[in-house]
Design a protein around this motif. Structure first.
Motif, mmCIF file in Angstrom:
data_model
loop_
_atom_site.group_PDB
_atom_site.id
_atom_site.type_symbol
_atom_site.label_atom_id
_atom_site.label_comp_id
_atom_site.label_asym_id
_atom_site.label_seq_id
_atom_site.Cartn_x
_atom_site.Cartn_y
_atom_site.Cartn_z
ATOM 1 N N VAL A 640 0.843 -1.194 0.000
ATOM 2 C CA VAL A 640 0.000 0.000 0.000
ATOM 3 C C VAL A 640 0.882 1.250 0.000
ATOM 4 C CG1 VAL A 640 -1.689 1.327 1.333
ATOM 5 C CG2 VAL A 640 -1.928 -1.155 1.123
ATOM 6 N N GLY A 641 0.546 2.191 -0.861
ATOM 7 C CA GLY A 641 1.326 3.413 -1.008
ATOM 8 C C GLY A 641 2.297 3.386 -2.167
ATOM 9 N N GLU A 642 2.538 2.191 -2.735
ATOM 10 C CA GLU A 642 3.478 2.100 -3.853
ATOM 11 C C GLU A 642 2.784 2.428 -5.184
ATOM 12 O OE1 GLU A 642 5.862 -1.382 -4.005
ATOM 13 O OE2 GLU A 642 6.237 -1.433 -1.843
ATOM 14 N N LYS A 705 -1.604 4.451 -7.833
ATOM 15 C CA LYS A 705 -1.076 4.267 -6.482
ATOM 16 C C LYS A 705 -2.026 3.339 -5.736
ATOM 17 C CE LYS A 705 -0.064 6.831 -2.224
ATOM 18 N NZ LYS A 705 -0.080 8.177 -1.591
ATOM 19 N N LEU A 706 -1.467 2.315 -5.082
ATOM 20 C CA LEU A 706 -2.270 1.402 -4.291
ATOM 21 C C LEU A 706 -2.637 2.074 -2.970
ATOM 22 C CD1 LEU A 706 -3.479 -1.435 -3.816
ATOM 23 C CD2 LEU A 706 -1.263 -2.109 -2.863
ATOM 24 N N ILE A 707 -3.941 2.209 -2.709
ATOM 25 C CA ILE A 707 -4.367 2.912 -1.492
ATOM 26 C C ILE A 707 -5.074 1.993 -0.508
ATOM 27 C CG2 ILE A 707 -4.521 5.177 -2.587
ATOM 28 C CD1 ILE A 707 -7.533 4.728 -2.868
ATOM 29 N N ILE A 716 -9.284 -4.534 -3.649
ATOM 30 C CA ILE A 716 -8.092 -3.731 -3.907
ATOM 31 C C ILE A 716 -8.529 -2.418 -4.545
ATOM 32 C CG2 ILE A 716 -5.940 -3.582 -5.230
ATOM 33 C CD1 ILE A 716 -5.698 -6.585 -5.050
ATOM 34 N N ASP A 717 -8.049 -1.315 -3.983
ATOM 35 C CA ASP A 717 -8.384 0.014 -4.499
ATOM 36 C C ASP A 717 -7.127 0.765 -4.890
ATOM 37 O OD1 ASP A 717 -11.348 0.205 -4.050
ATOM 38 O OD2 ASP A 717 -10.714 -0.235 -1.999
ATOM 39 N N PHE A 718 -7.223 1.434 -6.030
ATOM 40 C CA PHE A 718 -6.136 2.282 -6.518
ATOM 41 C C PHE A 718 -6.657 3.700 -6.698
ATOM 42 C CE2 PHE A 718 -4.922 -1.963 -8.009
ATOM 43 C CZ PHE A 718 -3.563 -2.000 -7.730
ATOM 44 N N GLU A 719 -5.713 4.610 -6.809
ATOM 45 C CA GLU A 719 -6.028 5.956 -7.271
ATOM 46 C C GLU A 719 -5.050 6.324 -8.374
ATOM 47 O OE1 GLU A 719 -5.603 8.546 -3.931
ATOM 48 O OE2 GLU A 719 -3.418 8.733 -4.151
ATOM 49 N N ILE A 720 -5.433 7.277 -9.185
ATOM 50 C CA ILE A 720 -4.567 7.718 -10.275
ATOM 51 C C ILE A 720 -3.380 8.470 -9.682
ATOM 52 C CG2 ILE A 720 -4.408 9.175 -12.324
ATOM 53 C CD1 ILE A 720 -7.407 8.632 -12.743
#
Length: 758
Positions: A640-642, A705-707, A716-720
Motif C-alpha cells: 500500500v502506497g506504492e 497508487k495502491l491505497i 483492492i483500491d487504486f487511485e490515479i
C-alpha cells in the motif's frame, strides 16, 4: 414447416434475441433478408399477427418491440448490496430488475419465479422489471463464516450459541444465528453451517443454522483457503467405501490387466508436464514412417479400467466432476492412491492406457488412426522447461542423459506441432497467447511472489497433440452414430459480437465480418492483427468476454474457438470425469454389445453427466479464482502506497478496473474522479468528463497508487498517480461497497490448466 410459419418464427426470434430493441418493418426486413426467403407481404402479415397476439407491442409510430408484460419467468436471482437484484432467465434476454420491495426475501443464488410487471422500453432506455412470486429452490444450503459466540447469559436465555456472518459478499448483511443442535465452535473458528431458516417478513435480515463443520481457527495456516473451498461446496472428504475400494486396487499392473491389450512398452513414450506435477495422465511418442508420414501416439491413463460404473469411486468422481487446483494444493477427483499411483504414467513402470495412434502427412493431414487399449512404460518423466532447453540446443551437457537421448524425437515433435498449428490456423482456430500468473506461497501459505509464465514450444506441442487426439476420438464416435459426450463451444451471440466489433473499431481495426454469421477465422484475424501491439491484451480480453462458455453436451455442436466440427475431452481422465466417461464408452463400444442396448444405456445418462460436469467445472473455476483473489489481495497488502504502471481493463458506470503487469486487478471508483463529472458510455466503454473532456477507455495505460488492500473483503483500491491526469480525493476507501473485480478472463488460473475451457 409452411413458409408463413417459418417467417413468423424468424420474426419472433429477432424480437426475442433483442428484447430491448425496437424495430420498424424496414429494419426487420434488413435483419432477415440474408437469413431466409420470403415476400415482403409475409413479413407485414407476420408482424401484424404477433401484435394481435400481444407477443409484440408498438409505439403507434411504426416501431415494434417484444412484449413480456405479466409473463411468468423462472431464473436465478442475483442480489445487490443495496437490496435490489436482477433475474437472469434466458441467455439471449435482458436481465429483469427487481426492486427491493419485490424480492419476496430471495437471497443471492435462489431459483425463483417472477412476474414481469414493467416491460423493457427502448424508447426511454429502461429494462424490464419483475416481482418475485415464488422461491423454487434455495441457492445456498450451506454457508461459511466466522463464529461469534454469545455470552453465557445470552446462551442460557436464547436458543442460540452465537452467530455467523457469511464470507459471501452478497450475504454479509444477514446475521445467521447458530442453533444448539449442531457442533459447538469456539471464538474465532471458521465454520460451515447448514441453513435451517431463511429471511422472511418477520426476520428480513436473519437466518438460523447449525454448525456442521469446524474448518479451523481463522489464524491457522491454510484455513483461509479451506474456508473458500467449503463456501463453494467443493468436496474434500472421501466416503469410507471409496477409500476401501481404492485400497483394494493393486499398485501394479497384473497379468490379468494386460489381457487383450497391445504391448507398447518398448515404444519411447514420454510424459511432458510442469515441474511440480504429481499425476501424469498423458504420454506421447513419435517416429517417422517409411512413407515419410509421422506416426504420433497419444497414450492416456486408462482410469476407467479401475473406476467402474456405479462403484463408490465412480460416485465420488461424478460428485466432484474434476480436480480443483489451488495455489498450494490440489483437491483431486480421485484418491491419491490412484491419481498419483496406479493411474499415473510414472516413469519406468507398466501402466494401462487407451491409445490413439495417428498417421499424419507432412502437410498435417490425418490419414489413418486407431483407438485401442494398450499397456505402456514411460521412458521419461520430462518437464516443459527442460524440453524447451533441449529443443533450443543450449547447454545440453547440463541436462540429464534422457533429454539428450530423446532429443531427436523431441525435435521431430516440434516440427509436427508447427505443421498442426499451421493447419489449425488455416481453418480459423483462435489461439490466445496470454501470459498466465502463478502465485508462489511459502510453507505458511503466505504469498511471496506472482510469476508470469510464457508458454514455450514444449507446452504448445503437447497441446497440439492432445487437441488432435480429442478431435480424432470425437469424430470416430460421431461417425459410429452412437451416444457420446462432446466438449462444445457454440457460436457467439450476435449482439455481443456486434458490440465487440464496434469496440475494436476504436483501435483502427476495420472488421468486415457479419456479426449475425461470425466465423472463427473472423476473430482469428483480429488476434493476428493485434499480436505484439499494445492493444493485444485488451482486445483478447474483450473477445473472451464476448464468447460463450465452453461446456459438455450429448449433442455434437462443434467447437467455435478451435474451429473444430467434432471435439471431446479424452486426454485427462485422472482429473476430469468427462474424460473418464469417454474412456468408459470407448471400452463399452469395443466389446460387441448390441448397439441398441448401449444407446439406451448411455443416452439415458449423458444429459445428466454433461450438466454435472459443466456445473462442477464452473464451481472449481470459481473456487480457484476466489482463492487467487484472496492471495493476490494478501500479496498486495504490504505494498500500500506504492506506485505501479497499469492498464484499464474494464470501464463501468461506477468506475474502472485496472490491471497490473502481474495480472492483479483493482478498482478506481468514479467517486474519486473529482476534477469533473464523468459520463459512462456503455457502447464505447468509456468515461468522459463533461467539462474538460478527459476520457478513460479500456486498454489505456495509466499510472496508479495502491491505497487499499482489504484481505477480508478481497478488495483492492487504486487511485490515479500520474500528475497529468485528474487529482483524486482521498476518502475512506474501506467504505466502498462495489466488489473489486468482475473478471471474465482466465488470466489467474494456474497455467497447467490453461486449456480447461477448450
Amino acid at each position: 414447416m409452411p413458409q408463413d410459419e417459418r417467417v413468423l418464427a424468424s420474426i419472433y426470434e429477432v424480437f426475442r434475441h433483442n428484447s430491448q430493441k425496437s424495430y420498424t418493418i424496414d429494419k426487420l426486413d434488413r435483419e432477415l433478408h440474408n437469413k431466409l426467403h420470403y415476400k415482403f407481404t409475409e413479413l407485414v402479415r407476420g408482424v401484424t399477427f404477433l401484435e394481435h397476439e400481444k407477443k409484440i407491442i408498438t409505439d403507434g409510430l411504426g416501431k415494434y418491440q417484444l412484449n413480456r408484460l405479466d409473463t411468468i419467468v423462472e431464473g436465478t436471482f442475483r442480489a445487490n448490496d443495496k437490496g435490489f437484484g436482477f433475474i437472469r432467465y434466458d441467455e439471449v434476454a435482458d436481465d429483469i430488475f427487481v426492486d427491493k420491495t419485490n424480492t419476496a426475501f430471495a437471497i443471492d443464488g435462489d431459483t425463483v419465479k417472477a412476474k414481469i410487471i414493467a416491460d423493457a422500453n427502448p424508447w426511454n432506455g429502461k429494462g424490464p422489471e419483475g416481482q418475485v412470486v415464488e422461491i423454487i429452490e434455495r441457492g445456498f444450503e450451506n454457508l461459511v463464516g466466522e463464529f461469534i459466540p454469545f455470552s453465557d447469559q445470552q446462551v442460557a436465555t436464547t436458543n442460540y450459541l452465537g452467530y455467523v456472518i457469511s464470507e459471501n459478499k452478497k450475504l454479509k448483511k444477514y446475521k445467521i444465528y447458530i442453533l444448539k443442535d449442531g457442533l459447538t465452535p469456539q471464538l474465532g473458528d471458521i465454520v460451515q453451517v447448514s441453513l435451517k431458516t431463511y429471511p422472511s417478513e418477520e426476520s428480513p435480515e436473519d437466518m438460523t443454522a447449525v454448525v456442521i463443520k469446524v474448518i479451523g481457527n481463522k489464524n491457522d495456516p491454510g484455513v483461509d483457503i479451506m474456508a473458500i473451498v467449503a463456501d463453494h461446496d467443493v468436496k474434500t472428504e472421501w466416503s469410507d467405501e471409496a477409500l476401501e475400494q481404492a485400497n483394494q486396487i493393486p499398485d501394479h499392473v497384473t497379468a490379468a490387466d494386460k489381457a487383450g491389450r497391445e504391448d507398447i512398452t518398448q515404444q519411447a513414450a514420454v510424459t511432458i508436464d510442469g515441474d511440480d506435477s504429481k499425476d501424469f495422465d498423458d504420454a506421447v511418442v513419435l517416429w517417422k514412417l517409411d512413407n515419410g508420414n509421422y506416426h504420433l501416439g497419444v497414450h492416456i491413463a486408462d482410469v476407467a479400467h479401475y473406476v467402474t460404473e456405479g462403484s463408490p469411486l465412480d460416485i465420488e468422481a461424478f460428485t466432484r466432476g474434476n480436480s480443483t487446483y489451488l495455489v498450494d494444493r490440489v483437491i483431486p477427483m480421485l484418491p491419491f492412491r490412484l491419481s498419483n499411483g496406479i493411474c499415473s504414467l510414472n516413469e519406468g513402470v507398466e501402466r494401462l492406457v487407451l491409445s490413439c495412434d495417428m498417421e499424419i502427412t507432412p502437410t498435417g493431414e490425418r490419414v489413418n488412426y486407431s483407438i485401442h487399449p494398450s499397456v505402456m512404460k514411460s521412458h521419461g518423466r520430462l518437464t516443459y522447461s527442460k524440453v524447451n532447453r533441449a529443443l533450443a540446443g543450449d547447454n545440453l551437457d547440463e541436462l540429464e542423459e534422457k533429454y539428450r537421448t530423446l532429443r531427436p524425437m523431441l525435435v521431430e515433435m516440434a516440427k509436427l506441432h508447427d505443421i498442426l498449428y499451421q493447419k489449425r490456423h488455416k481453418r480459423g482456430a483462435i489461439d490466445f497467447e496470454e501470459p498466465e500468473a502463478k502465485i508462489i506461497v511459502d510453507k505458511m501459505g503466505k504469498p511471496i511472489d506472482i510469476v508470469l509464465h510464457e508458454r514455450g514450444t514444449a507446452e504448445k506441442m503437447v497441446e497440439s497433440f492432445m487437441l488432435l487426439a480429442n478431435e480424432t476420438v470425437a469424430e470416430e464416435y460421431f461417425r459410429r452414430h452412437v451416444p457420446f459426450l462432446y466438449r462444445v463451444h457454440e457460436t457467439p451471440d450476435e449482439e455481443k459480437m456486434k458490440t465487440f466489433f464496434e469496440f475494436v473499431s476504436a483501435f483502427g481495426l476495420n472488421v468486415k465480418a457479419d456479426p449475425h454469421d461470425v466465423k472463427p477465422s473472423d476473430l482469428q484475424q483480429i488476434v493476428t492483427k493485434t499480436a505484439g501491439t499494445t492493444e493485444e491484451a485488451v482486445v483478447q480480453m474483450m473477445m473472451l468476454r464476448s464468447l460463450r462458455q465452453a461446456h459438455y453436451s450429448a449433442e455434437p455442436l462443434g467447437h467455435f474457438g478451435l474451429a473444430a466440427q467434432y471435439y471431446t475431452h479424452f486426454t485427462s481422465p485422472i482429473r476430469r470425469y468427462s474424460d473418464l466417461i469417454v474412456h468408459r464408452m470407448i471400452h463399452e463400444y469395443g466389446v460387441g454389445k448390441p448397439a441398441t442396448e448401449l444407446q439406451k444405456h448411455f443416452q439415458g445418462k449423458l444429459d445428466e453427466i454433461a450438466e454435472q460436469t459443466s456445473v462442477q467445472e464452473r464451481r472449481s473455476i470459481d473456487t480457484e479464482r476466489s482463492v487467487n483473489d484472496l492471495k493476490m489481495t494478501e500479496y498486495m497488502a504490504n505494498q500500500v502506497g506504492e506506485h505501479f504502471d497499469a492498464i484499464i481493463s474494464s470501464v463501468t458506470s461506477f468506475g474502472m478496473f485496472i490491471q497490473l503487469p502481474n495480472t492483479v486487478e483493482g478498482l478506481i471508483h468514479i467517486s474519486n474522479l473529482t476534477d469533473d463529472f464523468y459520463r459512462f458510455d456503455e457502447k464505447s466503454l468509456t468515461l468522459t468528463g463533461r467539462g474538460k473532456h478527459h476520457q478513460f477507455k479500456v486498454g489505456m495505460p495509466i499510472k496508479v497508487k495502491l491505497i487499499n488492500a482489504d484481505v477480508a473483503q478481497h478488495q483492492i483500491d487504486f487511485e490515479i498517480y500520474d500528475p497529468n491526469t485528474p487529482k483524486i480525493k482521498n476518502n475512506d476507501h474501506n467504505q466502498t461497497k462495489t466488489p473489486y473485480r468482475q473478471r471474465t478472463s482466465q488470466n489467474n488460473r494456474p497455467y497447467r490448466k490453461r486449456n480447461r475451457q477448450r
